[in-house]
Design a protein around this motif. Structure first.
Motif, mmCIF file in Angstrom:
data_model
loop_
_atom_site.group_PDB
_atom_site.id
_atom_site.type_symbol
_atom_site.label_atom_id
_atom_site.label_comp_id
_atom_site.label_asym_id
_atom_site.label_seq_id
_atom_site.Cartn_x
_atom_site.Cartn_y
_atom_site.Cartn_z
ATOM 1 N N ARG A 47 1.772 -65.771 -48.444
ATOM 2 C CA ARG A 47 2.204 -67.023 -47.834
ATOM 3 C C ARG A 47 1.580 -68.180 -48.612
ATOM 4 O O ARG A 47 0.526 -68.031 -49.241
ATOM 5 C CB ARG A 47 1.759 -67.082 -46.382
ATOM 6 N N VAL A 80 9.412 -65.270 -44.130
ATOM 7 C CA VAL A 80 8.695 -64.096 -43.644
ATOM 8 C C VAL A 80 9.430 -63.623 -42.394
ATOM 9 O O VAL A 80 9.560 -64.393 -41.433
ATOM 10 C CB VAL A 80 7.225 -64.441 -43.325
ATOM 11 N N PRO A 81 9.946 -62.389 -42.398
ATOM 12 C CA PRO A 81 10.776 -61.928 -41.270
ATOM 13 C C PRO A 81 10.096 -62.045 -39.902
ATOM 14 O O PRO A 81 10.736 -62.427 -38.932
ATOM 15 C CB PRO A 81 11.048 -60.460 -41.599
ATOM 16 N N GLU A 82 8.798 -61.761 -39.835
ATOM 17 C CA GLU A 82 8.126 -61.777 -38.533
ATOM 18 C C GLU A 82 7.647 -63.156 -38.092
ATOM 19 O O GLU A 82 7.128 -63.307 -36.996
ATOM 20 C CB GLU A 82 6.961 -60.771 -38.497
ATOM 21 N N ASP A 83 7.832 -64.171 -38.945
ATOM 22 C CA ASP A 83 7.407 -65.537 -38.604
ATOM 23 C C ASP A 83 8.374 -66.517 -39.260
ATOM 24 O O ASP A 83 8.239 -66.832 -40.443
ATOM 25 C CB ASP A 83 5.981 -65.786 -39.090
ATOM 26 N N SER A 84 9.316 -67.000 -38.505
ATOM 27 C CA SER A 84 10.386 -67.834 -39.063
ATOM 28 C C SER A 84 9.885 -69.128 -39.685
ATOM 29 O O SER A 84 10.575 -69.746 -40.491
ATOM 30 C CB SER A 84 11.432 -68.148 -37.997
#
Length: 145
Positions: A47, A80-84
């Motif tokens: 990130r 990031v798929p788990e955190d838009s």
């Protein structure tokens, strides 16, 4: 040299080698570019905030650098798929190729400075490089000792 002075000396010498190599090679890319590409190549996607922390810079500063690297085709940003809200940055094949070219350029630029070393000195440098690599690999995990 006293034991306590060895690590600062290594760090400062490493910085000096990087500056000398960049100057002698005429490479005007920011050193942070190569550090970030190296980190991404070693540890995989990160990130923007993680990259900023690793580079000890601000998130806006890292966002600008990542924007430049992305425009140059060296990295790719994706959600990031788990955190838009989060964006992951990964090195591209072109980024890996540029990093390999940079390593070769710096190696070839610095080689004459070390041409007179004997086998014992090379063995010492090789061992020092192995030790440094082992103790800096933790950087990619974000953990501290």
């Amino acid at each position: 040299m006293n034991r306590i002075d060895v690590i600062p000396s290594l760090v400062l010498s490493g910085y000096a080698l990087g500056r000398i190599a960049a100057q002698d090679a005429g490479n005007d890319a920011p050193a942070a570019q190569w550090r970030i590409l190296n980190l991404l190549e070693q540890s995989g996607p990160k990130r923007v905030g993680e990259l900023a922390a690793a580079a000890r810079t601000t998130q806006p500063g890292m966002t600008r650098l990542i924007g430049t690297l992305e425009r140059d085709g060296l990295v790719l940003r994706s959600p990031v798929p788990e955190d838009s809200r989060a964006i992951a940055v990964e090195i591209t094949a072109e980024g890996s190729s540029a990093l390999a070219d940079w390593r070769t350029e710096f190696r070839d630029t610095l080689a004459p400075r070390f041409a007179g070393l004997d086998d014992d000195d090379w063995n010492t440098l090789t061992r020092a490089a192995e030790i440094l690599a082992a103790h800096t690999a933790i950087e990619s995990t974000g953990a501290h000792r």
